[in-house]
Design an enzyme around this catalytic site. Structure first.
Site, PDB file in Angstrom:
ATOM      1  CE  LYS A 173      -6.509  -0.773 -21.098  1.00  0.00           C
ATOM      2  NZ  LYS A 173      -5.911   0.228 -22.020  1.00  0.00           N
ATOM      3  CD  GLU A 218      -3.782   3.218 -17.332  1.00  0.00           C
ATOM      4  OE1 GLU A 218      -4.020   2.898 -18.512  1.00  0.00           O
ATOM      5  OE2 GLU A 218      -4.668   3.313 -16.456  1.00  0.00           O
ATOM      6  CG  ASP A 220      -4.496   6.185 -19.011  1.00  0.00           C
ATOM      7  OD1 ASP A 220      -3.314   6.358 -19.390  1.00  0.00           O
ATOM      8  OD2 ASP A 220      -5.297   5.457 -19.622  1.00  0.00           O
ATOM      9  CE  LYS A 277      -8.306   3.588 -17.167  1.00  0.00           C
ATOM     10  NZ  LYS A 277      -6.974   3.680 -17.784  1.00  0.00           N
ATOM     11  NE  ARG A 321      -8.204  -1.522 -24.286  1.00  0.00           N
ATOM     12  CZ  ARG A 321      -7.199  -1.898 -25.075  1.00  0.00           C
ATOM     13  NH1 ARG A 321      -6.901  -3.180 -25.177  1.00  0.00           N
ATOM     14  NH2 ARG A 321      -6.478  -1.010 -25.734  1.00  0.00           N
ATOM     15  CB  SER A 322     -12.132   3.523 -25.448  1.00  0.00           C
ATOM     16  OG  SER A 322     -11.442   2.944 -26.523  1.00  0.00           O
ATOM     17  CD  GLU A 332     -12.219   4.840 -21.237  1.00  0.00           C
ATOM     18  OE1 GLU A 332     -11.881   5.355 -20.156  1.00  0.00           O
ATOM     19  OE2 GLU A 332     -11.462   4.134 -21.920  1.00  0.00           O
TER      20      GLU A 332
END
Length: 450
Positions: free
Chosen positions: A360, A308, A254, A411, A389-390, A215
């Protein structure tokens, strides 16, 4: 009879490549005269048990089994024949039709990646024909909200990566900056960029690795979370800002602890730290109450405003304890805990296991269900964080969702990697369009924190 310009004339899906080099589903939805909108679906590395199914081919001879031709074919041969001819403004009707075509509780037959690509492209096409940006179409046309004051999201910027997102010795997945003291989204991005580059120079000066994780955050080998958080404090100060929940830059975590949880023993093991002999076998294993005490200790030492998945997705008793002990001063976000599923979120609200939901879109698989989840959270006084998402693409839909649905937080990665930056640039574009109608909430976005 609906206006013919809104009639869906053709749908085509195909494989594209995500930011990790694996295939994902893209879909184009066409109206007449060749007008079309496109959506590309993201993919996660650490996934929750309750997530809608991301359909993969499993053919080891092709993309190591990660191809998505089955999902693509499901769009082209099952979804398209039923949706072509419908009005692209009928978002809920189209999403419900695709859910019924699938017929499983977790979209395992057609694949959430197939359904979501069409769902998002349909909304984008309708917005285009209505001559509105997507965020305005979502609020005004789908939600029926005519208010004209807009909340820009406070970003969570992932600057140190560990866990499943990086090959290093840190067990926790993400350490993030949150520019709560900024006056605008543009200023928040500038502050984040300056802190990011400050952190990079500090890592270099300490001869620590500045390689990047999935990320875009750094992935140095550090002993523990304390080391990461100390570096973050140093970076913020070196950039000329004050770290603090009530100052310029707060921190978010997270840890993705579902990855550390043994459901049979009901314990959490810091596997990477244990393997690297940073922790002993005794210290590396913790119970739920130990984890809550651990988070409490970190929050007292560092300006942490959000955690998270601080406990595993099935550890609801642990989450209740965490909310009881920390919920008045820290945002407790459920990701794997809820998987953007409105039914699970409503159960979580009744049991008090969090005070915030991570959103998500590919965890649930349609825009309609995503909106239902956000509405349920907001009705309970909870916050929402729209998330990437990654495995991402250059698709920027989540930026419009965050603004259109007033989530107040987003995020979407670090200050590097163009699939992450695309979302920030889209948010800057939206803020420029809105001018004085755009509001950046800063710390006030954390409704549960006293």
């Amino acid at each position: 009879m609906f206006g013919s310009k809104f009639k869906i004339c053709k749908i085509e899906a195909y494989e594209v490549i995500d930011s990790r080099g694996f295939p994902t589903v893209a879909a184009k939805v066409y109206a007449k005269n060749g007008v079309f909108a496109k959506a590309m679906v993201p993919s996660g590395a650490s996934t929750g048990e309750r997530e809608a199914v991301e359909l993969r081919d499993g053919d080891k001879e092709r993309f190591n089994g990660k191809g998505v031709l089955k999902a693509v074919n499901n769009v082209n041969t099952i979804i398209a024949p039923k949706v072509v001819g419908m009005d692209c403004r009928q978002q809920t009707k189209i999403d419900e039709l695709m859910i019924s075509l699938d017929g499983t509780p977790n979209k395992a037959k057609l694949g959430a990646n197939a359904i979501l690509a069409v769902s998002l492209a349909v909304a984008k096409l309708a917005a285009m024909i209505e001559e509105k940006p997507l965020y305005k179409y979502i609020r005004q046309n789908i939600m029926g909200d005519s208010s004209d004051s807009w909340t820009m999201p406070v970003p969570m910027l992932n600057v140190i990566n560990g866990g499943a997102h990086a090959d290093n010795t840190i067990d926790f997945q993400e350490f993030m900056f949150m520019p709560v003291g900024a006056k605008s989204l543009k200023e928040a991005v500038r502050m984040a960029s300056e802190c990011f580059h400050s952190l990079q120079s500090i890592l270099k000066s300490k001869k620590l690795d500045t390689n990047k994780g999935d990320e875009g955050g750094f992935a140095p080998n550090l002993k523990n979370a304390d080391e990461a958080l100390k570096l973050m404090v140093e970076a913020v100060e070196k950039a000329g800002y004050k770290p603090g929940v009530d100052a310029d830059v707060a921190f978010a975590l997270d840890p993705a602890t579902s990855e550390l949880f043994d459901a049979d023993k009901k314990t959490y093991t810091f596997e990477k730290a244990l393997k690297a002999k940073i922790l002993t076998a005794k210290d590396a294993v913790k119970k739920s109450e130990d984890m809550v005490k651990y988070w409490d200790g970190l929050c007292k030492k560092y300006p942490i405003i959000s955690i998270e998945d601080g406990l595993a997705e099935n550890d609801w008793d642990g989450f209740q304890l965490m909310v009881k002990d920390l919920g008045s001063r820290v945002q407790i976000v459920g990701d794997d805990l809820f998987c953007t599923n409105p039914k699970i979120v409503k159960e979580g609200i009744s049991k008090g296991v969090a005070n915030s939901v991570l959103i998500k879109v590919n965890q649930i698989g349609t825009l309609t269900e995503t909106i239902e989840t956000i509405k349920a959270a907001h009705a309970a006084g909870w916050t929402c964080v729209v998330s990437h998402r990654s495995g991402e693409t250059e698709d920027t839909t989540i930026a419009d969702i965050a603004v259109g649905l007033s989530t107040g937080q987003i995020k979407t990665g670090s200050m590097s990697r163009s699939e992450r930056i695309a979302k920030y640039n889209r948010l800057i574009e939206i803020e420029n369009e809105l001018g004085s109608k755009a509001h950046y909430p800063g710390k006030s976005t954390f409704k549960s924190i006293k």
